[in-house]
Design a protein around this motif. Sequence first.
Motif, mmCIF file in Angstrom:
data_model
loop_
_atom_site.group_PDB
_atom_site.id
_atom_site.type_symbol
_atom_site.label_atom_id
_atom_site.label_comp_id
_atom_site.label_asym_id
_atom_site.label_seq_id
_atom_site.Cartn_x
_atom_site.Cartn_y
_atom_site.Cartn_z
ATOM 1 N N PHE A 27 5.713 -15.230 -0.131
ATOM 2 C CA PHE A 27 5.718 -16.352 0.796
ATOM 3 C C PHE A 27 4.429 -17.172 0.735
ATOM 4 O O PHE A 27 4.361 -18.256 1.263
ATOM 5 N N ASN A 28 3.376 -16.623 0.089
ATOM 6 C CA ASN A 28 2.119 -17.359 -0.037
ATOM 7 C C ASN A 28 1.965 -17.976 -1.419
ATOM 8 O O ASN A 28 0.917 -18.501 -1.763
ATOM 9 N N GLY A 29 3.018 -17.890 -2.242
ATOM 10 C CA GLY A 29 2.978 -18.496 -3.558
ATOM 11 C C GLY A 29 2.346 -17.629 -4.631
ATOM 12 O O GLY A 29 2.199 -18.067 -5.772
ATOM 13 N N ALA A 30 1.953 -16.392 -4.312
ATOM 14 C CA ALA A 30 1.310 -15.504 -5.280
ATOM 15 C C ALA A 30 2.353 -14.809 -6.141
ATOM 16 O O ALA A 30 3.447 -14.492 -5.678
ATOM 17 N N GLU A 31 2.000 -14.557 -7.420
ATOM 18 C CA GLU A 31 2.927 -13.873 -8.318
ATOM 19 C C GLU A 31 3.022 -12.404 -7.940
ATOM 20 O O GLU A 31 2.007 -11.756 -7.643
ATOM 21 N N LEU A 32 4.224 -11.864 -7.969
ATOM 22 C CA LEU A 32 4.457 -10.484 -7.558
ATOM 23 C C LEU A 32 4.636 -9.581 -8.761
ATOM 24 O O LEU A 32 5.076 -10.010 -9.823
ATOM 25 N N GLN A 33 4.303 -8.296 -8.568
ATOM 26 C CA GLN A 33 4.449 -7.300 -9.617
ATOM 27 C C GLN A 33 5.569 -6.334 -9.253
ATOM 28 O O GLN A 33 5.740 -5.973 -8.085
ATOM 29 N N PRO A 34 6.354 -5.892 -10.258
ATOM 30 C CA PRO A 34 7.418 -4.908 -9.976
ATOM 31 C C PRO A 34 6.841 -3.627 -9.387
ATOM 32 O O PRO A 34 5.733 -3.198 -9.730
ATOM 33 N N LEU A 35 7.586 -3.002 -8.488
ATOM 34 C CA LEU A 35 7.156 -1.777 -7.817
ATOM 35 C C LEU A 35 8.010 -0.601 -8.270
ATOM 36 O O LEU A 35 9.084 -0.773 -8.848
ATOM 37 N N LYS A 36 7.528 0.594 -8.011
ATOM 38 C CA LYS A 36 8.292 1.793 -8.324
ATOM 39 C C LYS A 36 9.574 1.823 -7.488
ATOM 40 O O LYS A 36 9.576 1.397 -6.340
ATOM 41 N N ASN A 41 8.349 2.426 1.166
ATOM 42 C CA ASN A 41 8.705 1.115 1.712
ATOM 43 C C ASN A 41 9.829 0.432 0.932
ATOM 44 O O ASN A 41 10.022 -0.775 1.037
ATOM 45 N N SER A 42 10.580 1.207 0.142
ATOM 46 C CA SER A 42 11.757 0.688 -0.545
ATOM 47 C C SER A 42 12.904 0.505 0.443
ATOM 48 O O SER A 42 13.149 1.391 1.276
ATOM 49 N N PRO A 43 13.631 -0.601 0.387
ATOM 50 C CA PRO A 43 14.768 -0.787 1.297
ATOM 51 C C PRO A 43 15.810 0.330 1.186
ATOM 52 O O PRO A 43 16.329 0.803 2.202
ATOM 53 N N PHE A 44 16.080 0.776 -0.047
ATOM 54 C CA PHE A 44 17.096 1.815 -0.233
ATOM 55 C C PHE A 44 16.620 3.161 0.291
ATOM 56 O O PHE A 44 17.395 3.913 0.896
ATOM 57 N N VAL A 45 15.352 3.471 0.080
ATOM 58 C CA VAL A 45 14.801 4.729 0.615
ATOM 59 C C VAL A 45 14.871 4.734 2.138
ATOM 60 O O VAL A 45 15.217 5.746 2.761
ATOM 61 N N GLN A 46 14.561 3.596 2.745
ATOM 62 C CA GLN A 46 14.638 3.508 4.204
ATOM 63 C C GLN A 46 16.089 3.605 4.698
ATOM 64 O O GLN A 46 16.363 4.155 5.760
ATOM 65 N N CYS A 47 17.022 3.080 3.906
ATOM 66 C CA CYS A 47 18.441 3.227 4.239
ATOM 67 C C CYS A 47 18.838 4.699 4.228
ATOM 68 O O CYS A 47 19.530 5.178 5.132
ATOM 69 N N LEU A 48 18.385 5.428 3.195
ATOM 70 C CA LEU A 48 18.675 6.865 3.117
ATOM 71 C C LEU A 48 18.029 7.617 4.280
ATOM 72 O O LEU A 48 18.622 8.546 4.835
ATOM 73 N N TYR A 49 16.800 7.216 4.629
ATOM 74 C CA TYR A 49 16.104 7.904 5.719
ATOM 75 C C TYR A 49 16.796 7.649 7.051
ATOM 76 O O TYR A 49 16.898 8.556 7.887
ATOM 77 N N ALA A 50 17.274 6.429 7.256
ATOM 78 C CA ALA A 50 18.049 6.144 8.468
ATOM 79 C C ALA A 50 19.309 7.004 8.501
ATOM 80 O O ALA A 50 19.698 7.530 9.555
ATOM 81 N N PHE A 225 8.529 8.176 11.807
ATOM 82 C CA PHE A 225 8.033 7.853 10.468
ATOM 83 C C PHE A 225 8.860 6.773 9.773
ATOM 84 O O PHE A 225 8.591 6.441 8.610
ATOM 85 N N LEU A 226 9.833 6.203 10.460
ATOM 86 C CA LEU A 226 10.590 5.082 9.907
ATOM 87 C C LEU A 226 9.642 3.915 9.660
ATOM 88 O O LEU A 226 8.807 3.590 10.513
ATOM 89 N N GLU A 227 9.744 3.262 8.510
ATOM 90 C CA GLU A 227 8.797 2.208 8.135
ATOM 91 C C GLU A 227 9.037 0.920 8.916
ATOM 92 O O GLU A 227 10.175 0.590 9.274
ATOM 93 N N ASP A 228 7.939 0.207 9.191
ATOM 94 C CA ASP A 228 8.010 -1.106 9.838
ATOM 95 C C ASP A 228 8.699 -2.086 8.882
ATOM 96 O O ASP A 228 8.329 -2.174 7.711
ATOM 97 N N GLY A 237 8.838 -6.684 -5.513
ATOM 98 C CA GLY A 237 7.696 -6.982 -4.658
ATOM 99 C C GLY A 237 7.963 -7.953 -3.536
ATOM 100 O O GLY A 237 7.093 -8.166 -2.672
ATOM 101 N N THR A 238 9.132 -8.589 -3.491
ATOM 102 C CA THR A 238 9.424 -9.549 -2.430
ATOM 103 C C THR A 238 9.697 -8.842 -1.111
ATOM 104 O O THR A 238 10.148 -7.690 -1.072
ATOM 105 N N LYS A 239 9.429 -9.564 -0.038
ATOM 106 C CA LYS A 239 9.706 -9.051 1.296
ATOM 107 C C LYS A 239 11.164 -9.292 1.654
ATOM 108 O O LYS A 239 11.818 -10.167 1.092
ATOM 109 N N ILE A 240 11.667 -8.504 2.595
ATOM 110 C CA ILE A 240 12.964 -8.836 3.163
ATOM 111 C C ILE A 240 12.739 -9.936 4.200
ATOM 112 O O ILE A 240 11.624 -10.130 4.682
ATOM 113 N N ALA A 241 13.780 -10.661 4.520
ATOM 114 C CA ALA A 241 13.653 -11.761 5.483
ATOM 115 C C ALA A 241 13.509 -11.200 6.882
ATOM 116 O O ALA A 241 14.426 -10.585 7.407
#
Length: 462
Positions: A27-36, A41-50, A225-228, A237-241
Amino acid sequence: LIMSKDQASVLTKSINEDSNIESSIDFNGAELQPLKKWRWNSPFVQCLYAGFLVALTAGLYVTVTGLGAGGGKSSSERVNAISTSLGDGLWVFSALASGTLINVYGPRVCCMIGASGYPFYIAGFWVYDKTGIAAIPIICGVISGLTCGFLWGAQMWIVATYAKENEKGKYVAWNHIMFVLGGTAGCIITTCISKDLKKGNQGVYWYIYLIFVMITASAVAFAYFLEDPKKIRRDDGTKIAIFKARTIKEELTSLLDAFTHKRIIIMMIPLFTCQIMFSLYSSLNAHIFSTRARALNNLFYWFAQVPASFLFEFLADYKGLSRKTRGYLALGATATVVFSGLMGVSIMMGKWGLSDFSRSVTLGIDWSETKYAGLFIWYFVCGISYGMMMSLRIWIISSFSNNPQQQSSYSGIIVTFQAAGISIAFGLNAAGVAYEKLLIVWWVLYGTSMICMACAIKFFFY
């Protein structure tokens, strides 16, 4: 093309909100790097944790309820029905408030509050089995109803909000798999401990309740321990909306507005109906089978939903087909197993006679009897139908919007109608309505639900 950071921020946010397409700039125009892929803080990991949190709580709730009679003697069925009906009736209100709580305080607080009611529900039946005081499980059912809707609303919001458009079937399926694995694990514990209880009017051993109370209570701590959501990052590397928290008045206005959406109106009957089969089948489980057979049935009822969830994911996310076509395929598969389960009950009533389905009769069929094999297959199919129906309704709703605030309102509505349906269903059980009359109503409701979901797919899927 050159744009300012503000322009990049607006463009990226619009892309993430409206189409869920990931971008290579933040959102600040900076280039993002792929994450593990596997990180906290992965959306899918948090889905599994929920899903894990729901497994620890609702998974054991359905284990106890699915045994029929709250895991107690089959004669305790009426008290179980009253407690569950009252709890689920109040669940409507906690579910309605869940969307507001999520947007103001986040899913972590919502899950902690929601998890806190389940130990009371299970402990109530433990006390009742020992003392016979009916007021205890009823009071505990009320406490669980005032809190549990928050957990369900939060986990549905996570599933609907964190998933990209082409992954929603995957998120729905795996979240449900985690839930049913909790129910399956609880059933394994119950079946192993209750293997010698051959009679129909026996309850499970007291220490099963103790184990379940301890596990459900631990979920409150785990929920911390659920992530913010603000820290969640997709693999690129992008954020969720995530939107700025609204006021309580704005939240209530948004919730009331959601009830006027045509897509929600057309889904009200399916949402109301999706879980009511559980009331009928769990009651029949206590009515027809011995205690150990009830436990084994319950085990495979929930285990059956694991392959059912994989089947649903395959149909819902199949590449090369339009969303509408995938919706019709998932609906067709769901309708097949749902009506197969209801047909099984109809055949039994026709073959055995209505006298065997009198509320005053306990058949006590054990797994050692020859006729148990066919009944076991029927109950297994019932489990598949429950899993497919539960997955289909949240997949359809989650496909209506990618807006997190809109989905928070939708999540509350999903749980509200689900709670209203199961509350009325258990209320009818508590009132002693004849099984044959319930079956007729169930046929009508599920037939209408399939038509409504077909219309939702036709008019709101593209």
